[in-house]
Design an enzyme around this catalytic site. Structure first.
Site, mmCIF file in Angstrom:
data_model
loop_
_atom_site.group_PDB
_atom_site.id
_atom_site.type_symbol
_atom_site.label_atom_id
_atom_site.label_comp_id
_atom_site.label_asym_id
_atom_site.label_seq_id
_atom_site.Cartn_x
_atom_site.Cartn_y
_atom_site.Cartn_z
ATOM 1 C CG HIS A 65 -3.808 2.330 1.166
ATOM 2 N ND1 HIS A 65 -4.147 1.697 -0.010
ATOM 3 C CD2 HIS A 65 -3.977 1.407 2.162
ATOM 4 C CE1 HIS A 65 -4.492 0.455 0.267
ATOM 5 N NE2 HIS A 65 -4.398 0.248 1.557
ATOM 6 C CB CYS A 95 -0.953 -0.039 1.188
ATOM 7 S SG CYS A 95 -1.813 -1.619 1.281
ATOM 8 C CG ASN A 106 -7.036 -2.065 0.558
ATOM 9 O OD1 ASN A 106 -6.157 -1.935 -0.293
ATOM 10 N ND2 ASN A 106 -6.767 -2.112 1.841
#
Lengths: 323, 81
Positions: free
Chosen positions: A246, A113, A276
């Site tokens: 993120h 990430c 995500n």
């Protein structure tokens, strides 16, 4: 020499997954509750046999189809943790698939990430040092192929995608004020363990996330990273038009927003419909922020990635219209 | 500075888990209530972090504190209650 992001394109797989699919496989899950807490109502899954390089190729070809000249590309950075092979380097396969010149430097960056911000830092370094004029960063991961369908911590969150970014010389200081860091003591908290690992609750070959540990890391580190980027850039929160974190999940981004006392309208989110997508989440959000009219040419945004490692990175970005 | 007590911690957890007063015990742990699953646990951490003005992220023991007892022990060991 100055550097800026010139263009972003992304690819989302055709397969989508919503609450219905989660419930089908897990009749005991309270989907409304899960969606209320994660904020995520849709995820994307790579097709059967669709690899990281396949997705990366689709996203990068959108750049070239829109007029970016392949011969202008000096480097290709592929950010991935779910590489097609242990070796060779997936970026090498991608260079060939895209038909880029053999003079192109191509390499992988194994980060999650935080990977996009790290890749921007590397790209800026290559250009500022005069080793390159222009390059492409591709973030591509298919985490879902390593998730147990009954894992309530990981399955409702992670999503597959690829995002391709052109970075090049610029008249403006378009990427700056990097803050990058690592705390490897947290490595077991977000991991695909091997057979010999002994991590409570984790299964070899499957993604494992110790949610509490990751959440605490985020709460503790992200505000420090944001403040460090502000200090390095000489800016204040008021000077930042949009924060692009993120896209971990609702509970994480809400907490960061709260801890930094950020105005909600200054924090962009698109995790609701995309999930995500690991390192691809920031470039996807950056492009969508322009498409949604939340960012405009010349606006100042702060990008902050954080997660697996533990690793984090933040920077300031000012670009032309990326919509 | 406002003093935060063990009772305020119990009250916060009770509220996050949408429990009735008295339902939560010091021995209660993750998995004991429908609402206290892995996601519910993050909600507890978020609420406690707010109660303690953003200090929870620096408490290592909190990462494995999966019961009321352990949460209170971790907070006490860091002189937060």
């Amino acid at each position: 020499m100055r550097v800026a992001i010139e263009k972003i394109e992304y690819y989302l797989p055709e397969n989508k997954e919503g609450g219905r699919e989660l419930l089908r496989d897990n009749p005991d899950w309270r989907i409304q509750d899960i969606e209320a807490k994660t904020g995520i109502t849709r995820r994307y899954k790579a097709g059967i046999g669709e690899s990281v390089v396949d997705m990366a190729e689709k996203s990068a070809n959108k750049l070239f189809d829109s007029g970016v000249k392949k011969t202008s590309i000096d480097f290709l950075i592929l950010v991935t943790q779910t590489s097609d092979y242990i070796l060779p380097t997936s970026a090498c396969i991608l260079q060939d698939r895209l038909g880029l010149e053999t003079s192109t430097m191509a390499f992988d960056v194994n980060l999650g990430c935080s990977g996009y911000v790290y890749a921007l830092s590397i790209a800026a370094g290559l250009i500022e040092s005069g080793q390159a004029d222009r390059g492409v960063i591709v973030c591509s991961d298919n985490y879902t192929t390593n998730i147990d369908p009954h894992d309530r911590t990981c399955r409702p969150i992670f999503s597959d995608a690829a995002a391709a970014t052109v970075v090049g010389r610029s008249n403006v200081d378009g990427i700056s004020a990097f803050d990058l860091g690592t705390n490897g003591s947290g490595y077991k908290n977000l991991i695909i363990p091997n057979e010999h690992d002994n991590i409570a609750g984790a299964k070899p070959g499957f993604l494992f996330m110790a949610g509490a540990a990751v959440f605490l890391f985020t709460m503790g580190m992200v505000p420090k990273c944001v403040n460090s980027v502000l200090t390095k850039s000489g800016k204040k929160i008021d000077d930042i038009d949009l924060f692009i974190f993120h896209q971990a999940s609702k509970i994480v981004i809400d907490k960061i927003t709260d801890n930094l006392s950020l105005p909600i309208e200054k924090v962009y989110t698109n995790y609701q419909q995309i999930g995500n997508t690991v390192s691809a989440s920031i470039p996807i959000a950056l492009k969508d922020a322009f498409k949604d009219g939340k960012l405009h040419a010349g606006d100042c945004s702060m990008l902050v990635g954080f997660g697996v490692g533990f690793s984090w990175g933040g920077c300031i970005v000012e670009t032309g219209d990326l919509s | 500075m406002k003093t935060i007590t063990e009772d305020s911690v119990l009250e916060t957890i009770t509220k996050v888990l949408k429990l009735k007063n008295g339902e939560l015990q010091k021995t209660s742990a993750l998995g004991d209530f429908e609402e206290w699953d892995s996601l519910g646990h993050l909600g507890i951490l978020a609420a406690l972090d707010q109660l303690f003005n953003g200090q929870l992220g620096s408490i290592n023991e909190m990462a494995t504190a999966n019961s009321v007892d352990k949460i209170i022990d971790a907070l006490r060991a860091n002189a937060l209650i």
